[in-house]
Scaffold this active site. Structure first.
Site, PDB file in Angstrom:
ATOM      1  N   HIS A  89       0.830  -1.206   0.000  1.00  0.00           N
ATOM      2  CA  HIS A  89       0.000   0.000   0.000  1.00  0.00           C
ATOM      3  C   HIS A  89       0.864   1.256   0.000  1.00  0.00           C
ATOM      4  CE1 HIS A  89      -3.267   2.745   0.885  1.00  0.00           C
ATOM      5  NE2 HIS A  89      -2.664   3.130   1.994  1.00  0.00           N
ATOM      6  N   GLN A 103       3.833   1.716  -1.225  1.00  0.00           N
ATOM      7  CA  GLN A 103       4.431   1.924  -2.546  1.00  0.00           C
ATOM      8  C   GLN A 103       3.382   2.390  -3.556  1.00  0.00           C
ATOM      9  OE1 GLN A 103       7.888   1.739  -3.147  1.00  0.00           O
ATOM     10  NE2 GLN A 103       7.653   1.782  -0.937  1.00  0.00           N
ATOM     11  N   HIS A 145       0.638   3.998  -2.831  1.00  0.00           N
ATOM     12  CA  HIS A 145       0.272   5.355  -2.438  1.00  0.00           C
ATOM     13  C   HIS A 145       1.299   6.360  -2.960  1.00  0.00           C
ATOM     14  CE1 HIS A 145      -2.762   7.370  -0.146  1.00  0.00           C
ATOM     15  NE2 HIS A 145      -1.940   7.875   0.754  1.00  0.00           N
TER      16      HIS A 145
END
Length: 105
Positions: free
Chosen positions: A78, A80, A82
């Site tokens: 998540h 990465q 994001h």
């Protein structure tokens, strides 16, 4: 279980990437209203938040390169995702602010 230091870096990455995306959105909204000074400030804030997110990512990558294993969790994935979404959104926001400036001229 993820080590506390790694968790803090991952959370820092998520928080800073989220802040960057929020600042970029605020830049677009400011430009839409013709407030290009605020739009520029928000884009600068977004760039700074992305820089902080990159620092957290670099620390994680450096630690892994030095043999410190990072447990691959949904939270890491998540973070990465994001970051990459925020980078793309920030790039698009810069283009939109420029477009609003041209339209106002």
């Amino acid at each position: 279980m993820m080590e506390q230091g790694q968790l803090e870096k991952v959370m820092g990455l998520i928080i800073n990437a989220g802040n960057a995306k929020s600042d970029a959105m605020e830049a677009i909204q400011a430009a839409k209203k013709g407030d290009f000074s605020l739009a520029k400030e928000k884009l600068q804030a977004a760039d700074q938040a992305l820089l902080e997110a990159h620092h957290a990512q670099t620390e994680l990558l450096t630690a892994e390169a030095q043999g410190e294993a990072l447990e691959l969790t949904l939270l890491v994935v998540h973070s990465q995702d994001h970051l990459m979404t925020s980078i793309t959104f920030n790039d698009l926001a810069k283009e939109m602010v420029e477009l609003y400036q041209r339209m106002a001229a």
